[in-house]
Write a protein that holds these residues in place. Structure first.
Motif, PDB file in Angstrom:
ATOM      1  N   ILE A 196      -9.447 -73.732 -12.116  1.00  0.00           N
ATOM      2  CA  ILE A 196     -10.360 -74.962 -12.564  1.00  0.00           C
ATOM      3  C   ILE A 196      -9.971 -76.087 -13.115  1.00  0.00           C
ATOM      4  O   ILE A 196     -10.445 -77.170 -13.325  1.00  0.00           O
ATOM      5  N   LEU A 197      -8.424 -75.886 -13.578  1.00  0.00           N
ATOM      6  CA  LEU A 197      -7.947 -76.573 -14.780  1.00  0.00           C
ATOM      7  C   LEU A 197      -7.071 -78.151 -13.465  1.00  0.00           C
ATOM      8  O   LEU A 197      -7.297 -79.126 -14.017  1.00  0.00           O
ATOM      9  N   GLU A 198      -6.471 -77.687 -12.422  1.00  0.00           N
ATOM     10  CA  GLU A 198      -6.326 -78.225 -11.584  1.00  0.00           C
ATOM     11  C   GLU A 198      -7.855 -79.218 -10.687  1.00  0.00           C
ATOM     12  O   GLU A 198      -7.573 -81.022 -10.469  1.00  0.00           O
ATOM     13  N   ALA A 199      -8.893 -78.624 -10.541  1.00  0.00           N
ATOM     14  CA  ALA A 199      -9.851 -79.366  -9.521  1.00  0.00           C
ATOM     15  C   ALA A 199     -10.476 -80.701 -11.319  1.00  0.00           C
ATOM     16  O   ALA A 199     -10.566 -81.181 -10.124  1.00  0.00           O
ATOM     17  N   ILE A 200     -10.457 -80.089 -12.479  1.00  0.00           N
ATOM     18  CA  ILE A 200     -11.153 -81.279 -13.343  1.00  0.00           C
ATOM     19  C   ILE A 200      -9.679 -82.315 -13.054  1.00  0.00           C
ATOM     20  O   ILE A 200     -10.477 -83.521 -13.159  1.00  0.00           O
ATOM     21  N   ARG A 201      -8.788 -82.158 -12.639  1.00  0.00           N
ATOM     22  CA  ARG A 201      -7.354 -83.136 -12.670  1.00  0.00           C
ATOM     23  C   ARG A 201      -7.912 -83.649 -11.584  1.00  0.00           C
ATOM     24  O   ARG A 201      -7.597 -85.244 -12.238  1.00  0.00           O
ATOM     25  N   LEU A 202      -8.197 -83.400 -10.285  1.00  0.00           N
ATOM     26  CA  LEU A 202      -8.329 -83.997  -9.799  1.00  0.00           C
ATOM     27  C   LEU A 202      -9.810 -84.742  -9.910  1.00  0.00           C
ATOM     28  O   LEU A 202      -9.289 -86.016  -8.758  1.00  0.00           O
ATOM     29  N   THR A 203     -10.822 -84.354 -10.100  1.00  0.00           N
ATOM     30  CA  THR A 203     -11.238 -84.936 -10.168  1.00  0.00           C
ATOM     31  C   THR A 203     -11.236 -86.174 -10.894  1.00  0.00           C
ATOM     32  O   THR A 203     -11.729 -87.886 -10.499  1.00  0.00           O
ATOM     33  N   LEU A 204     -11.013 -86.263 -12.333  1.00  0.00           N
ATOM     34  CA  LEU A 204     -10.700 -87.603 -13.204  1.00  0.00           C
ATOM     35  C   LEU A 204      -9.407 -88.673 -12.436  1.00  0.00           C
ATOM     36  O   LEU A 204      -9.625 -89.170 -12.821  1.00  0.00           O
ATOM     37  N   GLU A 205      -8.444 -88.132 -11.494  1.00  0.00           N
ATOM     38  CA  GLU A 205      -7.252 -89.467 -11.075  1.00  0.00           C
ATOM     39  C   GLU A 205      -9.178 -90.143  -9.973  1.00  0.00           C
ATOM     40  O   GLU A 205      -8.314 -90.832  -9.599  1.00  0.00           O
ATOM     41  N   GLU A 206      -9.489 -89.397  -9.007  1.00  0.00           N
ATOM     42  CA  GLU A 206     -10.479 -90.146  -8.467  1.00  0.00           C
ATOM     43  C   GLU A 206     -11.513 -90.808  -9.155  1.00  0.00           C
ATOM     44  O   GLU A 206     -12.684 -91.366  -8.965  1.00  0.00           O
ATOM     45  N   THR A 207     -11.576 -90.101 -10.556  1.00  0.00           N
ATOM     46  CA  THR A 207     -12.719 -91.606 -11.293  1.00  0.00           C
ATOM     47  C   THR A 207     -12.038 -92.992 -11.589  1.00  0.00           C
ATOM     48  O   THR A 207     -10.972 -93.077 -12.274  1.00  0.00           O
ATOM     49  N   PRO A 208     -12.809 -93.821 -11.448  1.00  0.00           N
ATOM     50  CA  PRO A 208     -12.638 -95.865 -11.464  1.00  0.00           C
ATOM     51  C   PRO A 208     -12.491 -95.459 -13.133  1.00  0.00           C
ATOM     52  O   PRO A 208     -12.384 -95.232 -13.860  1.00  0.00           O
ATOM     53  N   PRO A 209     -10.536 -96.676 -12.970  1.00  0.00           N
ATOM     54  CA  PRO A 209     -10.437 -96.496 -14.190  1.00  0.00           C
ATOM     55  C   PRO A 209     -11.382 -96.783 -15.594  1.00  0.00           C
ATOM     56  O   PRO A 209     -11.232 -96.460 -16.489  1.00  0.00           O
ATOM     57  N   GLU A 210     -12.803 -98.056 -15.005  1.00  0.00           N
ATOM     58  CA  GLU A 210     -13.504 -98.253 -16.292  1.00  0.00           C
ATOM     59  C   GLU A 210     -14.376 -97.298 -17.172  1.00  0.00           C
ATOM     60  O   GLU A 210     -14.573 -96.927 -17.626  1.00  0.00           O
ATOM     61  N   LEU A 211     -14.639 -96.338 -15.969  1.00  0.00           N
ATOM     62  CA  LEU A 211     -15.219 -94.445 -16.549  1.00  0.00           C
ATOM     63  C   LEU A 211     -14.437 -94.008 -17.111  1.00  0.00           C
ATOM     64  O   LEU A 211     -14.607 -93.465 -17.977  1.00  0.00           O
ATOM     65  N   LEU A 212     -13.090 -93.602 -17.258  1.00  0.00           N
ATOM     66  CA  LEU A 212     -12.272 -92.928 -17.439  1.00  0.00           C
ATOM     67  C   LEU A 212     -11.988 -93.335 -19.195  1.00  0.00           C
ATOM     68  O   LEU A 212     -11.960 -92.498 -19.697  1.00  0.00           O
ATOM     69  N   ALA A 213     -12.275 -94.863 -19.018  1.00  0.00           N
ATOM     70  CA  ALA A 213     -11.948 -95.419 -20.776  1.00  0.00           C
ATOM     71  C   ALA A 213     -13.210 -94.678 -21.057  1.00  0.00           C
ATOM     72  O   ALA A 213     -13.233 -94.570 -22.526  1.00  0.00           O
ATOM     73  N   ASP A 214     -14.696 -94.904 -20.299  1.00  0.00           N
ATOM     74  CA  ASP A 214     -15.910 -94.191 -21.317  1.00  0.00           C
ATOM     75  C   ASP A 214     -15.550 -93.097 -21.785  1.00  0.00           C
ATOM     76  O   ASP A 214     -15.470 -92.890 -22.234  1.00  0.00           O
ATOM     77  N   LEU A 215     -15.106 -92.295 -20.851  1.00  0.00           N
ATOM     78  CA  LEU A 215     -14.746 -90.570 -20.682  1.00  0.00           C
ATOM     79  C   LEU A 215     -13.867 -90.490 -22.079  1.00  0.00           C
ATOM     80  O   LEU A 215     -14.465 -89.061 -22.598  1.00  0.00           O
TER      81      LEU A 215
END
Length: 350
Positions: free
Chosen positions: A268-287
């Protein structure tokens, strides 16, 4: 979209229904009334005639306790239908139990049903046809991570991103959402049921003890955790000794159960990590500001929020009443169908 007099009547009386058709538990939402039914997704049938014997709580109580000709079936596996006829019977029972007697019997409700992210066309068709056969007039489908985000009151229509992790019985849904759409997502067929199976496997391999599914589930809820606890917990595991065949009891602690579930939690942790890796940088800043919201029964596992936060370096929050987030999300869509119609999967003309 032109609204018929039937739609107006059912909307006014609050007879439209939202369903979280879960692998382990199903929740039913009625417009204007909220959650009206929460029962296990279990059906007891006669093995010879396929006649339905019991549904929901009554059927779940029979698991492991029935004579040979009565079997308890879970008609959904990993969030999708594995037995069409039994799923139809279960849905029909739910609709009958929540039916509004103010409506003429021939007027059937509209349904909004949550389905896992990325379901195939065949799986979608199975859900829609089962619901129509069970008595629905019209069926809308919504992906579970989107429904969970709506049910958790996340601002899905904003340009800023939100992230939801819905850990149910059969699937874990991870999604980043922005502007009313899913930006990136993963559906993992490892969730609460797999954690329960981990405990069953641990008992068999480490203690030569055969546990029932309900017993293992109770152990998980009693002492299960994803992170070390400040106050250690213990409970008794009771089952059948593989060697003697007689009843046996073993005292087990939270650390042993945590070790047993470690591999599934890591997935489950790996699925979360991979999803974050695919998230655009601007949205990562929001998260980083808004954090990750946990939904589903798995969100209640002790220390899981802390473990995810440590692993992802993103703040983690547990949604209010995480068990019913998807059902409440389907209900919110019912309440605001015109505004939220864009979040539904494309209709197939039912």
């Amino acid at each position: 979209m032109r609204t018929s007099w039937i739609d107006n009547l059912t909307s006014r009386l609050g007879s439209d229904i939202g369903i979280d058709l879960g692998t382990a538990t199903s929740h039913v939402y009625m417009r204007g009334r909220g959650i009206v039914l929460s029962e296990p997704s279990v059906v007891a049938i006669n093995a010879h005639t396929r006649a339905v014997y019991a549904v929901g709580n009554e059927a779940a109580a029979m698991v492991g306790r029935t004579p040979a000709h009565i079997i308890a079936i879970r008609p959904l596996v990993d969030g999708v239908i594995s037995d069409f006829e039994i799923t139809e019977a279960m849905l029909r029972s739910f609709l009958e139990n929540t039916r509004d007697n103010r409506l003429p019997y021939q007027i059937r409700p509209r349904l909004v049903i949550g389905v896992p992210y990325g379901v195939t066309e065949v799986e979608r068709r199975a859900v829609e046809e089962a619901a129509i056969s069970a008595g629905a007039r019209q069926v809308f489908l919504i992906e579970e991570p989107m429904a969970a985000a709506i049910g958790a009151n996340l601002p899905i229509q904003d340009a800023g991103g939100v992230m939801v992790v819905d850990i149910g019985g059969g699937t874990t849904e991870v999604a980043v959402i922005s502007l009313g759409g899913i930006i990136t997502s993963r559906s993992l067929r490892i969730a609460g049921d797999e954690l329960t199976n981990d405990i069953i496997t641990f008992a068999r391999e480490q203690h030569n003890l055969v546990l029932g599914e309900r017993t293992a589930e109770k152990i998980k809820m009693t002492i299960g955790s994803a992170s070390p606890l400040a106050q250690p917990l213990q409970t008794a595991m009771r089952g059948r000794d593989l060697v003697s065949g007689l009843p046996k009891e073993v005292l087990v602690g939270d650390e042993a159960i945590r070790t047993a579930m470690k591999k599934s939690i890591a997935a489950i942790l790996e699925a979360i990590r991979l999803t974050l890796e695919e998230t655009p940088p601007e949205l990562l800043a929001d998260l980083m500001d808004r954090g990750i919201t946990l939904c589903g029964g798995g969100a209640l596992l002790r220390g899981l929020d802390h473990l995810i936060q440590t692993s992802s370096r993103v703040p983690v929050h547990i949604a209010h009443d995480p068990l019913t987030c998807v059902a409440r999300g389907t209900g919110a869509v019912l309440e605001h169908l015109d505004e939220l119609k864009g979040v539904l999967l494309p209709a197939r003309g039912n």
